[in-house]
Motif scaffolding. Sequence first.
Motif, PDB file in Angstrom:
ATOM      1  N   THR A   1       0.837  -1.197   0.000  1.00  0.00           N
ATOM      2  CA  THR A   1       0.000   0.000   0.000  1.00  0.00           C
ATOM      3  C   THR A   1       0.873   1.248   0.000  1.00  0.00           C
ATOM      4  O   THR A   1       2.017   1.219   0.458  1.00  0.00           O
ATOM      5  N   ARG A   2       0.294   2.348  -0.513  1.00  0.00           N
ATOM      6  CA  ARG A   2       0.996   3.630  -0.542  1.00  0.00           C
ATOM      7  C   ARG A   2       0.030   4.737  -0.161  1.00  0.00           C
ATOM      8  O   ARG A   2      -1.185   4.589  -0.316  1.00  0.00           O
ATOM      9  N   ARG A   3       0.562   5.844   0.303  1.00  0.00           N
ATOM     10  CA  ARG A   3      -0.266   7.004   0.606  1.00  0.00           C
ATOM     11  C   ARG A   3      -0.142   8.030  -0.510  1.00  0.00           C
ATOM     12  O   ARG A   3       0.964   8.435  -0.879  1.00  0.00           O
ATOM     13  N   LEU A   4      -1.280   8.436  -1.064  1.00  0.00           N
ATOM     14  CA  LEU A   4      -1.280   9.477  -2.081  1.00  0.00           C
ATOM     15  C   LEU A   4      -1.491  10.833  -1.408  1.00  0.00           C
ATOM     16  O   LEU A   4      -1.965  10.921  -0.277  1.00  0.00           O
ATOM     17  N   GLU A   5      -1.130  11.887  -2.122  1.00  0.00           N
ATOM     18  CA  GLU A   5      -1.321  13.240  -1.595  1.00  0.00           C
ATOM     19  C   GLU A   5      -1.698  14.168  -2.736  1.00  0.00           C
ATOM     20  O   GLU A   5      -1.021  14.212  -3.764  1.00  0.00           O
ATOM     21  N   VAL A   6      -2.791  14.872  -2.561  1.00  0.00           N
ATOM     22  CA  VAL A   6      -3.248  15.866  -3.529  1.00  0.00           C
ATOM     23  C   VAL A   6      -3.271  17.219  -2.830  1.00  0.00           C
ATOM     24  O   VAL A   6      -3.921  17.375  -1.786  1.00  0.00           O
ATOM     25  N   LYS A   7      -2.575  18.201  -3.373  1.00  0.00           N
ATOM     26  CA  LYS A   7      -2.488  19.526  -2.763  1.00  0.00           C
ATOM     27  C   LYS A   7      -3.366  20.506  -3.526  1.00  0.00           C
ATOM     28  O   LYS A   7      -3.353  20.524  -4.762  1.00  0.00           O
ATOM     29  N   VAL A   8      -4.113  21.312  -2.780  1.00  0.00           N
ATOM     30  CA  VAL A   8      -5.006  22.296  -3.392  1.00  0.00           C
ATOM     31  C   VAL A   8      -5.128  23.486  -2.460  1.00  0.00           C
ATOM     32  O   VAL A   8      -5.075  23.342  -1.231  1.00  0.00           O
ATOM     33  N   GLY A   9      -5.287  24.657  -3.034  1.00  0.00           N
ATOM     34  CA  GLY A   9      -5.462  25.870  -2.230  1.00  0.00           C
ATOM     35  C   GLY A   9      -6.874  26.413  -2.360  1.00  0.00           C
ATOM     36  O   GLY A   9      -7.495  26.310  -3.426  1.00  0.00           O
ATOM     37  N   VAL A  10      -7.406  26.991  -1.279  1.00  0.00           N
ATOM     38  CA  VAL A  10      -8.727  27.625  -1.307  1.00  0.00           C
ATOM     39  C   VAL A  10      -8.570  29.076  -0.865  1.00  0.00           C
ATOM     40  O   VAL A  10      -7.627  29.431  -0.148  1.00  0.00           O
ATOM     41  N   ALA A  11      -9.509  29.908  -1.310  1.00  0.00           N
ATOM     42  CA  ALA A  11      -9.450  31.331  -0.972  1.00  0.00           C
ATOM     43  C   ALA A  11      -9.647  31.528   0.530  1.00  0.00           C
ATOM     44  O   ALA A  11     -10.311  30.730   1.207  1.00  0.00           O
ATOM     45  N   TYR A  12      -9.100  32.634   1.041  1.00  0.00           N
ATOM     46  CA  TYR A  12      -9.179  32.904   2.473  1.00  0.00           C
ATOM     47  C   TYR A  12     -10.613  33.141   2.946  1.00  0.00           C
ATOM     48  O   TYR A  12     -10.945  32.894   4.108  1.00  0.00           O
ATOM     49  N   ASP A  13     -11.471  33.613   2.046  1.00  0.00           N
ATOM     50  CA  ASP A  13     -12.857  33.858   2.454  1.00  0.00           C
ATOM     51  C   ASP A  13     -13.752  32.646   2.232  1.00  0.00           C
ATOM     52  O   ASP A  13     -14.972  32.730   2.357  1.00  0.00           O
ATOM     53  N   SER A  14     -13.174  31.496   1.899  1.00  0.00           N
ATOM     54  CA  SER A  14     -13.964  30.282   1.710  1.00  0.00           C
ATOM     55  C   SER A  14     -14.322  29.663   3.050  1.00  0.00           C
ATOM     56  O   SER A  14     -13.668  29.912   4.076  1.00  0.00           O
ATOM     57  N   ASP A  15     -15.381  28.867   3.028  1.00  0.00           N
ATOM     58  CA  ASP A  15     -15.777  28.108   4.215  1.00  0.00           C
ATOM     59  C   ASP A  15     -14.820  26.917   4.336  1.00  0.00           C
ATOM     60  O   ASP A  15     -14.950  25.919   3.625  1.00  0.00           O
ATOM     61  N   LEU A  16     -13.854  27.040   5.248  1.00  0.00           N
ATOM     62  CA  LEU A  16     -12.803  26.029   5.348  1.00  0.00           C
ATOM     63  C   LEU A  16     -13.371  24.683   5.795  1.00  0.00           C
ATOM     64  O   LEU A  16     -12.953  23.623   5.309  1.00  0.00           O
ATOM     65  N   THR A  17     -14.321  24.720   6.700  1.00  0.00           N
ATOM     66  CA  THR A  17     -14.937  23.474   7.182  1.00  0.00           C
ATOM     67  C   THR A  17     -15.634  22.748   6.039  1.00  0.00           C
ATOM     68  O   THR A  17     -15.536  21.519   5.902  1.00  0.00           O
ATOM     69  N   LEU A  18     -16.350  23.497   5.214  1.00  0.00           N
ATOM     70  CA  LEU A  18     -17.022  22.909   4.051  1.00  0.00           C
ATOM     71  C   LEU A  18     -16.010  22.330   3.072  1.00  0.00           C
ATOM     72  O   LEU A  18     -16.207  21.231   2.533  1.00  0.00           O
ATOM     73  N   ALA A  19     -14.914  23.044   2.834  1.00  0.00           N
ATOM     74  CA  ALA A  19     -13.888  22.570   1.892  1.00  0.00           C
ATOM     75  C   ALA A  19     -13.295  21.247   2.366  1.00  0.00           C
ATOM     76  O   ALA A  19     -13.100  20.323   1.562  1.00  0.00           O
ATOM     77  N   ILE A  20     -13.035  21.158   3.660  1.00  0.00           N
ATOM     78  CA  ILE A  20     -12.459  19.925   4.196  1.00  0.00           C
ATOM     79  C   ILE A  20     -13.455  18.772   4.076  1.00  0.00           C
ATOM     80  O   ILE A  20     -13.089  17.651   3.728  1.00  0.00           O
TER      81      ILE A  20
END
Length: 274
Positions: A176-195
């Motif tokens: 097994t391996r761990r994948l990682e996807v990196k993405v940025g969201v705007a500062y005024d975004s709902d961070l809880t919703l994005a997660i």
Amino acid sequence: MEIADMFSTTTIPFSGITLEQVVLAVIIAVIGLIAVKVIASAFTEMLGRTSRLSALIIELLVRFFSILLYVILVLIVLATLGFDVSSVVLGLSAVIGLILGFGLQDTVTNLASGVWVAAFRPLDKGEYVEVNGISGTVTSVGILATELLKPDNTYITIPNSQVWGSAVINSTRMDTRRLEVKVGVAYDSDLTLAIRVATDLMKNDERVLPSPEPVVVVTELADSSVNLSLRAWTKTADLWGAQWDLNREIVNAFADAGIAIPFPQMDVHLDGTH
């Protein structure tokens, strides 16, 4: 009888070798080549059936054994032609010793490194590895060099001393391996919703393993965005496909949820007092 006498008495000019010796040497050479292949094949089968050695060690032993058989065959052919084999062996030993002393230190190092690579197996046939910044699938570990095939079908040969003397990154050794996807969201975004959106996206992918659970972490408060990292575990064979798909799908998922992925930006404030 006259033909036999002719073969036994006729000699090749300037050599003293008779036609009878030449014919006999050719016959021995042909039969010997066939015998070497048969013996080497039987030796390979025996090692594979009766030992727990890895494929790399078996291949290395078979190559050494085959070379030894070929050397013996050459000496027999030379003896058949009337050469003094003992003097040839001594001469070859002296020449080999001289060459080793002056120019083949690297060859000896590669040979010894090949033994260590085969014994400790930092890589194996069929595994995808990175050595000295070169990535590819291992096709062979030879006596002196390791051979890789890159994804674009480029064939790479790396001296064994560089393989043994460098860090080997093995991407397929573990199940097994761990994948990682990196993405940025705007500062005024709902961070809880994005997660939550990113987590649901990973959980809905059949290739993502339920344990360890996929997670989304905030990795950086960058100049233009809050950077997230989507981390999930998959079977090694599914890693790249799942990672590429998640990279594509996270864009659509965030767009549907009204979460902005910002462009790099810089705020410039002008002081009107001057």
